[in-house]
Design an enzyme around this catalytic site. Sequence first.
Site, mmCIF file in Angstrom:
data_model
loop_
_atom_site.group_PDB
_atom_site.id
_atom_site.type_symbol
_atom_site.label_atom_id
_atom_site.label_comp_id
_atom_site.label_asym_id
_atom_site.label_seq_id
_atom_site.Cartn_x
_atom_site.Cartn_y
_atom_site.Cartn_z
ATOM 1 C CG HIS A 365 -2.126 -0.991 0.758
ATOM 2 N ND1 HIS A 365 -2.149 -2.294 1.161
ATOM 3 C CD2 HIS A 365 -3.185 -0.830 -0.077
ATOM 4 C CE1 HIS A 365 -3.182 -2.899 0.617
ATOM 5 N NE2 HIS A 365 -3.831 -2.044 -0.137
ATOM 6 N NE ARG A 472 -6.209 0.195 -2.326
ATOM 7 C CZ ARG A 472 -5.672 0.445 -3.522
ATOM 8 N NH1 ARG A 472 -5.534 1.682 -3.944
ATOM 9 N NH2 ARG A 472 -5.264 -0.553 -4.289
ATOM 10 N NE ARG A 508 -11.173 -1.745 -1.032
ATOM 11 C CZ ARG A 508 -9.896 -2.023 -1.231
ATOM 12 N NH1 ARG A 508 -9.550 -2.840 -2.213
ATOM 13 N NH2 ARG A 508 -8.965 -1.486 -0.483
ATOM 14 C CG ASN A 629 -2.929 -4.543 -6.719
ATOM 15 O OD1 ASN A 629 -2.495 -4.464 -7.855
ATOM 16 N ND2 ASN A 629 -3.359 -3.501 -6.042
ATOM 17 N NE ARG A 640 -1.239 -6.367 -2.155
ATOM 18 C CZ ARG A 640 -2.409 -5.761 -2.319
ATOM 19 N NH1 ARG A 640 -3.521 -6.481 -2.432
ATOM 20 N NH2 ARG A 640 -2.490 -4.471 -2.404
ATOM 21 C CB CYS A 677 -9.782 -0.991 -9.452
ATOM 22 S SG CYS A 677 -10.166 -2.327 -8.323
#
Length: 757
Positions: A365, A472, A508, A629, A640, A677
């Site tokens: 992030h 987010r 979201r 992702n 990730r 996205c």
Amino acid sequence: MISVLEVLQHIVQEVNASPNLGKALSVIVNRVQHSINTDVCSVYLTDFETREHVLQATVGLPSEVAGKTRIPLYRGLVGLVCERAEPINVEDAPTHPRYLTIKGIDEAHYHGFLGVPIIQNRQVLGVLVVQQAAPRQYDDNEVAFLFTLAAQLVGAITHAKASGELAAYQEQEGAPINFLKGRPGSTGVAFGTVIVSYQQADLDVIPDRMVENVVHEEDAFRVAVEAVTEDLKALKARVGDSLPDEDKALFDAWILMLGSDSLVDRSVERIREGQWAAGALRQTVHEHAQMFDDMDDVYMRERASDIRDLGRRILTYLQCDTARVVNYPENTILLGEDVSAVQLAEIPSGKLAGVVSATGSNASHVAILARAMNIPTVMGVSGLPVARMEGREVILDGYRGRVYVSPPPAVQAEYARLAEEDREISAELEALRTLPAETTDGICIPLYLNTGLVSEMSDLGSEAAAGVGLYRTELPFMVRDRFPSETEQVPNYRRVINAFAPRPVTLRTLDIGGDKPLSYFPVNESNPFLGWRGIRISLDHPEIFITQIRAMLRAAIGYDNLRIMLPMISRVEEVDDAQLLIQRAYEELKEEGYDVSMPKVGIMIEVPSAIYQIEILARRVDFLSIGSNDLTQYLLAVDRSNPQVGDLYDDMHPAVLRALVQIVEGAKVYNRDVGVCGELAGDPAAAVLLLGMGINNLSMSAGSLLRVKGVLRRISRTRARQLLQKALRYEDAASVRRLMYDTLENMGLGGLVRPGK
Ligand code: PEP
Ligand code: MG
């Protein structure tokens, strides 16, 4: 009797604490020689540039050969270990066909020889060699011991090597042009001065930092020590009655340690040499802990952890005193072991030039936030000597994932030129800001913005976007010490809904868990990415979910651009249950007299099971958005944010592309819009493939918008389809990338994916 495991741990700890490569290697050779009682122990490091094995440290051989003896790559027994990447154990080395007499070393004709490779990422970094004057076949246990040790030493060696190279950069004119290698996090080139970011009360990550006001540092240090002493006395008094005397004595021992000359005086000495209190404390604690670590007695070794604990306690007080006094230079390069999105957001605006993190990847992030802010970023720089980086001048190449420390003038000049070209490209792209992302054959692909990780103060290029494809919502939850109330959430959502209306805004629902923890809602799991995260938490806690949905609906009153998106959907029940709760929130609000309207509801496709039920899911919702992702992470089984497997994480992997094609086809059956996205959407090379697939919209960080628009406006959908067909025939990700980069290069658009024009 001290076990092999303990000996190993001992050596590794000591090597980890070594300030430079020389010290680290000297520890290794001395410890190994002692542990397996052999005449000689040496370490050869591989110099791939000069194609040599360099004898870097030895005990047993004349000390003057260290650093001077060089064996051509793959020659001799050392070369054989490197070539085969496996141990070579010979009882009588001079009779071996690959034996090579090396001046200064083999006059004595050592007979017993055992060499084990030191390997990182499949590359033999060096060879650990033990030798014996008499013939000796090292036994299996000895081989296994060295083998295990070599595997554990890699990190420490690369770390110490990087530190040593830093020193070389500073000291020698014309030192080799070297860079620390990581992975691209956010494109662009940055020049700046390093400020080390660190978690509070973690002694290991405290950087060295020189200060002028020595008196203030010494005072602060003494006050902190005094405060900890008082705490311990109070603690002792509090538990006094419930503890037997011998345990109470422990508190006295700690208090004594705090009063001892060694801990306090040694730190003060360092402070008087100009080191800040926290750095002086770290060095002293390491030094002392090391002394205890070295002792064979288990009880004494325990004292090492006491020292570290005391160090952390003192540090906590020091940090209360020194919090927020950092003077950020004009071009701050924020660098740390594990830089967080929140730390990045703390830098005063306009001062942040770049970010470097030892851990994490392109999909972490912090990297996502850096891209939103257009800040060049390098992630996953293993061996980054964080403690020695404060104040260094560095250049970041965010395209290739490189960090140049104190770069020589030639590198500076070259990057200054590339940065200038980058600025020219950005200026040219500015002209596209208000134009649509329309292909040469007239297909318009709405480009949406990913946002929410930064406070919505700045308009992050909002007029260039057709709406918000992913907001987010975690940040307002992460920066508090409790869940935000409904009324606290409303203005956050309303700000973005209002800023973009009438363009669509996709909020979201909460996606905590995984790498987004909440301090006040601890979730302890050994496998958080496969655990309780996203929609799973929301459905298990309907009170949290309904509060959020109510806030979203209230925020959208008077607008009809709200879309609600559910993360981490892995089964149909989750969609059904969530929709029921959304319906309930809507009805409640209506009953309460709010003039809310029912929003469009969509889901993220980011778990493999959703691919195989894509039609069933599409039928239930208004739109789909691919979270590439997580989808990549779960399809390829690659964490990730783990740099160890960072090379395996590739969202242009042919398996990911095939999954995307299947999702698009499934969505079309019910005529549902499907977007992307995840970070894939913001990669100009990937955007072409997504266009070829028939994706309806792309949502990305603000920093990527104009680059993607730049490429879409130069290509036709027909050409994109052809490229996709070709890409789908490739068997590996590297070939797909090469195809796409070559294509952009031939179109004169190479500057969108690498530095310069
Ligand atoms: C994704 O997984 O692709 C995504 C967009 O969500 P996040 O990165 O927040 O997990
Ligand atoms: Mg996700």
